[in-house]
Design an enzyme around this catalytic site. Structure first.
Site, short mmCIF file in Angstrom:
data_model
loop_
_atom_site.label_atom_id
_atom_site.label_comp_id
_atom_site.label_asym_id
_atom_site.label_seq_id
_atom_site.Cartn_x
_atom_site.Cartn_y
_atom_site.Cartn_z
N ASP A 1 0.54 1.53 9.59
CA ASP A 1 0.10 0.72 10.73
C ASP A 1 1.14 0.62 11.84
OD1 ASP A 1 -2.46 -0.01 9.65
OD2 ASP A 1 -1.42 -1.39 8.31
N GLY B 1 0.82 -1.20 0.00
CA GLY B 1 0.00 0.00 0.00
C GLY B 1 0.85 1.26 0.00
N THR C 1 5.93 -7.18 2.05
CA THR C 1 7.08 -6.77 1.25
C THR C 1 8.37 -7.33 1.84
OG1 THR C 1 5.99 -4.73 0.56
CG2 THR C 1 8.39 -4.78 0.43
#
Length: 359
Positions: A138, A10, A116
């Site tokens: 986050d 993201g 990732t």
């Protein structure tokens, strides 16, 4: 020296300023002796050989720019070693290794979060020189006290709660602000405390809806008809916490409301008779310019990553620990989640001020 750079997962604030930090440091140190290749759309570009040779001018004027100039995408870690028909039986890992060798890259700089970093570690285990930077709103990446993008998202979510206060108090209503975070509650916890929420609900602390209603009733009885609830999108009830993973997925799939906040709003309305409103800031939380803190942090991370490349120290993620930027082995980071402990200082501080955690 040839360096490949990619952003995966993201998007969030600070990706461009992090790329800038790495690139400007490498150009300053090595001048024309370094070539930087931008890999488009994350691991997809590495798989398909979609690379572009960058120039110093590409990294100018992007310090304050949101998103990522390289583009990003999500690639499931579970499929990385699965033979694919479209690749004539080769795996995505095979294709990435081929691209790395074809362009004769000396190192890969990878910016991303949990998924990732699992793939970054896989690449490192297969002979790729990897240096990574921790990115996610986050703040749930193990091994670092802080990820870039987090503080910018906290600022946005906090501003939403601040703005909700005036309309909530004017109308004497209960407002639920749903904050991003499926698995962890750092963002909701920080924004909830910073925004003065009365109730904070996060995935790590299953809530009791009756306890939540008790707080709202008590506030109304004490002359405070309005209340603010900061609710993580992954918040769950104490009943749901007892379900198996399969049972939980089935329960959520059958839920008639579009999100947990709307279900909670219906439950509170039934029990208290109060007017409830739900606000979802959604992707606003990871869009726009990075805040000053993230600009500084990404610059520190970027220059540290360039140092690791210069010293040929590969297989590391740059991390913030005790306000110092240090290298952490990818093998220690991959696959680990940094969750909120019910006894952490932030939760205890919230409770000490009378903020309910729904228990």
């Amino acid at each position: 020296m040839k360096i490949g750079m990619l952003t995966s997962g993201g998007d969030c604030q600070g990706l461009n300023s992090a790329l800038r930090g790495v690139a400007k440091s490498l150009y300053f140190r090595f001048g024309k002796d370094v070539e930087i290749y931008g890999i488009r759309d994350g691991y997809r570009g590495l798989i398909e050989g979609d690379l572009k040779k960058m120039s110093p001018s590409d990294f100018s004027g992007i310090l304050t720019l949101g998103g990522t100039i390289l583009g990003t995408s999500r690639q499931s870690f579970k499929t990385m070693c699965t033979p694919m028909e479209e690749y004539n039986g080769k795996t995505k890992l095979d294709k990435m290794l081929e691209t790395y060798k074809k362009y004769k890259l000396d190192a890969l700089v990878i910016l991303g979060g949990n998924g990732t970093h699992k793939t970054a570690n896989l690449l490192a285990q297969n002979g790729v020189n990897v240096v990574s930077l921790p990115k996610t709103i986050d703040n749930d990446l193990w091994g670092t006290d802080m990820t870039f993008g987090f503080q910018s998202a906290v600022d946005i979510a906090t501003n939403v709660i601040d703005c909700i206060h005036s309309t909530a108090s004017s109308h004497g209503r209960v407002f639920i602000v749903e904050v991003m975070g499926h698995k962890v509650g750092w963002l909701t916890l920080y924004a909830g405390i910073s925004g003065g929420a009365d109730v904070i609900l996060i995935p790590e602390i299953p809530y009791d809806v009756d306890k939540v209603c008790d707080v709202l009733k008590a506030r109304k009885k004490n002359g405070k008809p309005f209340s603010i609830l900061a609710v993580a999108e992954g918040a769950l009830s104490k009943e749901e916490a007892k379900l198996s993973k399969k049972e939980f997925k089935a329960a959520r799939a059958s839920m008639k409301e579009p999100s947990i906040s709307y279900r909670l709003a219906n439950e509170i309305a039934e029990r208290t008779g109060q007017e409830i409103r739900v606000t979802l800031p959604g992707h606003f939380q990871r869009g726009g310019s990075p805040c000053a803190y993230d600009r500084m942090l990404t610059t520190r991370f970027g220059t540290a990553a360039a140092d690791l490349i210069a010293n040929k120290q590969f297989g590391y993620m740059v991390a913030l620990r005790d306000n110092k930027v240090v290298p952490v082995p990818l093998s220690e980071v991959a696959g680990k989640l940094k969750t909120v402990s019910p006894d952490c200082e932030e939760v205890l501080s919230a409770k000490a001020m009378g903020i309910s955690m729904g228990v």
